[in-house]
Design a protein around this motif. Structure first.
Motif, mmCIF file in Angstrom:
data_model
loop_
_atom_site.group_PDB
_atom_site.id
_atom_site.type_symbol
_atom_site.label_atom_id
_atom_site.label_comp_id
_atom_site.label_asym_id
_atom_site.label_seq_id
_atom_site.Cartn_x
_atom_site.Cartn_y
_atom_site.Cartn_z
ATOM 1 N N VAL A 1 71.197 38.094 28.493
ATOM 2 C CA VAL A 1 69.838 37.455 29.058
ATOM 3 C C VAL A 1 68.643 38.002 28.038
ATOM 4 O O VAL A 1 67.464 37.697 28.403
ATOM 5 C CB VAL A 1 69.660 38.059 30.383
ATOM 6 N N LYS A 2 69.073 38.812 27.031
ATOM 7 C CA LYS A 2 67.878 39.418 26.206
ATOM 8 C C LYS A 2 67.095 38.258 25.573
ATOM 9 O O LYS A 2 67.577 37.039 24.742
ATOM 10 C CB LYS A 2 68.528 40.366 25.356
ATOM 11 N N GLY A 3 65.753 38.242 25.766
ATOM 12 C CA GLY A 3 65.046 37.279 25.042
ATOM 13 C C GLY A 3 64.745 36.065 26.039
ATOM 14 O O GLY A 3 63.937 35.306 25.771
ATOM 15 N N ARG A 4 65.380 35.995 27.133
ATOM 16 C CA ARG A 4 65.189 35.033 28.224
ATOM 17 C C ARG A 4 64.679 35.338 29.737
ATOM 18 O O ARG A 4 63.785 34.826 29.900
ATOM 19 C CB ARG A 4 66.504 34.208 28.485
ATOM 20 N N PHE A 5 65.048 36.592 29.925
ATOM 21 C CA PHE A 5 64.636 37.297 31.084
ATOM 22 C C PHE A 5 63.513 38.311 30.793
ATOM 23 O O PHE A 5 63.861 39.137 29.919
ATOM 24 C CB PHE A 5 65.933 37.794 31.888
ATOM 25 N N THR A 6 62.596 38.446 31.649
ATOM 26 C CA THR A 6 61.703 39.762 31.679
ATOM 27 C C THR A 6 61.515 40.373 32.912
ATOM 28 O O THR A 6 61.409 39.738 34.061
ATOM 29 C CB THR A 6 60.145 39.175 31.242
ATOM 30 N N ILE A 7 61.673 41.759 33.099
ATOM 31 C CA ILE A 7 61.631 42.407 34.349
ATOM 32 C C ILE A 7 60.086 43.163 34.185
ATOM 33 O O ILE A 7 59.699 43.716 33.279
ATOM 34 C CB ILE A 7 62.541 43.202 34.624
ATOM 35 N N PHE A 8 59.371 43.097 35.251
ATOM 36 C CA PHE A 8 58.283 43.775 35.188
ATOM 37 C C PHE A 8 57.771 44.360 36.647
ATOM 38 O O PHE A 8 58.279 43.867 37.371
ATOM 39 C CB PHE A 8 56.984 42.927 34.825
ATOM 40 N N ILE A 9 56.897 45.296 36.893
ATOM 41 C CA ILE A 9 56.394 45.616 38.133
ATOM 42 C C ILE A 9 54.853 45.525 38.465
ATOM 43 O O ILE A 9 54.130 45.623 37.528
ATOM 44 C CB ILE A 9 56.773 47.172 38.287
ATOM 45 N N ASP A 10 54.732 44.888 39.571
ATOM 46 C CA ASP A 10 53.319 45.136 40.073
ATOM 47 C C ASP A 10 53.091 45.983 41.193
ATOM 48 O O ASP A 10 53.652 46.140 42.500
ATOM 49 C CB ASP A 10 53.056 43.589 40.715
ATOM 50 N N ASN A 11 52.827 47.165 40.805
ATOM 51 C CA ASN A 11 52.678 48.343 41.623
ATOM 52 C C ASN A 11 51.719 48.124 42.866
ATOM 53 O O ASN A 11 51.972 48.700 44.017
ATOM 54 C CB ASN A 11 52.327 49.822 40.776
ATOM 55 N N ALA A 12 50.692 47.425 42.591
ATOM 56 C CA ALA A 12 49.738 47.362 43.691
ATOM 57 C C ALA A 12 50.396 46.247 44.725
ATOM 58 O O ALA A 12 50.189 46.463 45.986
ATOM 59 C CB ALA A 12 48.455 46.334 43.274
ATOM 60 N N LYS A 13 51.543 45.703 44.609
ATOM 61 C CA LYS A 13 52.278 44.621 45.443
ATOM 62 C C LYS A 13 53.663 45.280 45.822
ATOM 63 O O LYS A 13 54.289 44.927 46.556
ATOM 64 C CB LYS A 13 52.521 43.117 44.988
#
Length: 122
Positions: A62-74
């Protein structure tokens, strides 16, 4: 009580995109690694991506296709999935473990959501 709830799955055509969300409650995200895993019919559960302490990890497929990230406020962890392929079809789960290690090994994660179905098909 620690709880993880996934959402955002669905049916998408090859080449399309989806954004999965994992809403966390009952614990502090700062001290947890959050991972996304998937399980296709007849296959073992596999690690897809993980985020902890600002660091990320991805399985090669999935490298280059998927991105993981956090919205700490939510208090939500997202998995942005682009250029989806039929082989990405699976039930996707988010999971949490204490600490900052991001090994994509399901057995290392103790808390799991209920999963959300992703189907990539024309």
């Amino acid at each position: 009580q620690l709880q993880l709830v996934e959402s955002g799955g669905g049916l998408v055509q090859p080449g399309g995109s989806l954004r999965l969300a994992c809403a966390a409650s009952g614990f502090n995200l700062d001290y947890r690694a959050i991972g996304w895993f998937r399980q296709a019919p007849g296959k073992e559960r596999e690690g897809v991506s993980c985020i902890a302490n600002g660091r990320t990890n991805y399985v090669d497929s999935v490298k280059g296709r998927f991105t993981i990230f956090i919205d700490n406020a939510k208090r939500t962890v997202y998995l942005e999935m682009n250029s989806l392929k039929p082989e990405d079809t699976a039930v996707y789960y988010c999971a949490a473990r204490f600490g900052s290690m991001c090994d994509l090994v399901p057995a290392l994660f103790g808390s799991w959501g209920q999963g959300t179905q992703v189907t990539v098909s024309s």
